[in-house]
Design a protein around this motif. Sequence first.
Motif, PDB file in Angstrom:
ATOM      1  N   GLY B  32       6.624   1.564  39.305  1.00 29.99           N
ATOM      2  CA  GLY B  32       7.243   2.482  38.955  1.00 29.99           C
ATOM      3  C   GLY B  32       5.519   3.396  38.554  1.00 29.99           C
ATOM      4  N   TRP B  33       4.267   2.869  38.589  1.00 34.75           N
ATOM      5  CA  TRP B  33       3.291   3.106  37.814  1.00 34.75           C
ATOM      6  C   TRP B  33       2.031   3.112  39.116  1.00 34.75           C
ATOM      7  N   ASN B  53       1.070   8.009  36.206  1.00 33.79           N
ATOM      8  CA  ASN B  53       2.705   8.171  36.599  1.00 33.79           C
ATOM      9  C   ASN B  53       3.251   9.435  36.995  1.00 33.79           C
ATOM     10  N   PHE B  55       5.317  11.304  35.568  1.00 36.12           N
ATOM     11  CA  PHE B  55       6.005  11.876  34.079  1.00 36.12           C
ATOM     12  C   PHE B  55       5.399  11.821  33.042  1.00 36.12           C
ATOM     13  N   TYR B  56       4.772  10.405  32.985  1.00 32.99           N
ATOM     14  CA  TYR B  56       4.509   9.714  31.934  1.00 32.99           C
ATOM     15  C   TYR B  56       3.056   9.140  31.544  1.00 32.99           C
ATOM     16  N   GLY B  57       2.255  10.476  32.046  1.00 35.34           N
ATOM     17  CA  GLY B  57       0.657  10.705  32.256  1.00 35.34           C
ATOM     18  C   GLY B  57       0.120   9.292  32.423  1.00 35.34           C
ATOM     19  N   ALA B  58      -1.658   9.603  31.977  1.00 30.50           N
ATOM     20  CA  ALA B  58      -2.390   8.473  32.450  1.00 30.50           C
ATOM     21  C   ALA B  58      -2.696   6.884  31.729  1.00 30.50           C
ATOM     22  N   THR B  59      -2.562   5.990  31.922  1.00 30.85           N
ATOM     23  CA  THR B  59      -2.991   5.381  30.933  1.00 30.85           C
ATOM     24  C   THR B  59      -4.232   4.382  31.753  1.00 30.85           C
ATOM     25  N   LEU B  86      -6.116  14.946  29.850  1.00 28.26           N
ATOM     26  CA  LEU B  86      -6.551  14.396  30.601  1.00 28.26           C
ATOM     27  C   LEU B  86      -5.319  14.104  31.503  1.00 28.26           C
TER      28      LEU B  86
END
Lengths: 86, 346
Positions: B32-33, B53, B55-59, B86
Amino acid sequence: MPVVHLPATLAAEAGGQKHFELEATTVGEALRQLPMANLFFDEQGELRRLINVYVDGVDARGGRLLEEPLSESSEVRVVGAVAGGS
Amino acid sequence: MAALLPVGTKKGLFLVRANGSGWKVEGPLLPGWLVYHAIVDPRDGTLYAATNNPFYGATVHRSSDLGKTWERAEEIGLPEDSGLKLNATWHIEPGRDSELWLGGDPGVLFRSDDGGLTWDVNRGLLEHPTREKWQPGAGGMCCHSIQLVNGTMYIAISAAGAFRSDDGGESWQPINKDVAADFHPEKYPEVGQCVHKLLVHPGKPDRLWQQNHCGVYRSDDRGDNWERLDENGLPSGFGFGLALDPDDPDVAYVIPEESQEFHYTAGGRLGVYRTDDGGASWTLAGKGLPERAWAAVLREGCSFDGSAVYFGTQSGSVWTAPQGGASWTEAVRDLPPILSVEAADV
């Protein structure tokens, strides 16, 4: 208590748990309690653009979104926006 | 050969392990990433992944047991007063002591002192006086190259150029003299160059190499001056992948692509070109590679160690060759589009 249902990618961030029963009176209160809460919101605290939230089958973006009230029996579903193709 | 290749793809992370004379694939991890880059920190064996991702951003995810379990960074973001958000995490690089550095989009750098759980933005770069002259490339305005050697830091951003810091990241000096920016109103601006990958030779720290949007370059004075090298026998100056030989500072490998408009291998052939004279000449080191292939290798898609060179293609193959590039072997095929390859000894 309201129940939040999560897609697989988010559930994996909580050891695979897909459903959370939470004491919450609004969508925002429920989402912020989840262990992956920082994935829902950007650094300014805004719900990410491509995350949709449905409360009992109704798109919360069409209502009060994070302020949308929850009842004891509410079912909240977090769904990535339809943006496929890659 | 490296014992382990963390391979970042558009569909998660794969661990490609040496297995006798072959390779064994584990994954996808972090499904998913999009894994833009992944490393094993040689200091403690922690596996880090720059994860994104839509939908869920950057990490950033980290694993202390090589991918069996994961933790995610608590917070990575840009301060409200910057007016920026970001967009993506791009590259993770171990620093001095317990430092960990993270490059991201929009042209930002973070530092962690707690093993990647929390990250502080580098203000010197965030507030760089030339920032208004930077612009995003096709992959966004990504800080993709981070190199630390003898107390000096180098970074490169597409399309802002290369920068050097001699004070631990407090301030950043542009180092783009004589590096072309053909797409820019000025051909040789102070900043705005589209660096695709920057590497410092580990054994000769004054020597830098870069694969740029507009050519291949070498510097022998820490980036103060650059010499253009692609006109010495490469089929194209455009490309992304770059690898070195830690035992020979005159050796470099590039994988030219047709042009900035057509991001596939030059001449429809998957060709790795090698120099052993500091870029004065280039030789096709293509034995074992397909002669007809419209593959593409992204900026994090090349890696090397003392024994071998590795690269991964957007068509899902990982290729390896001993240093010298005498003959290539397809270690793995049919992975999702590959975004990054790193070599690790674990």
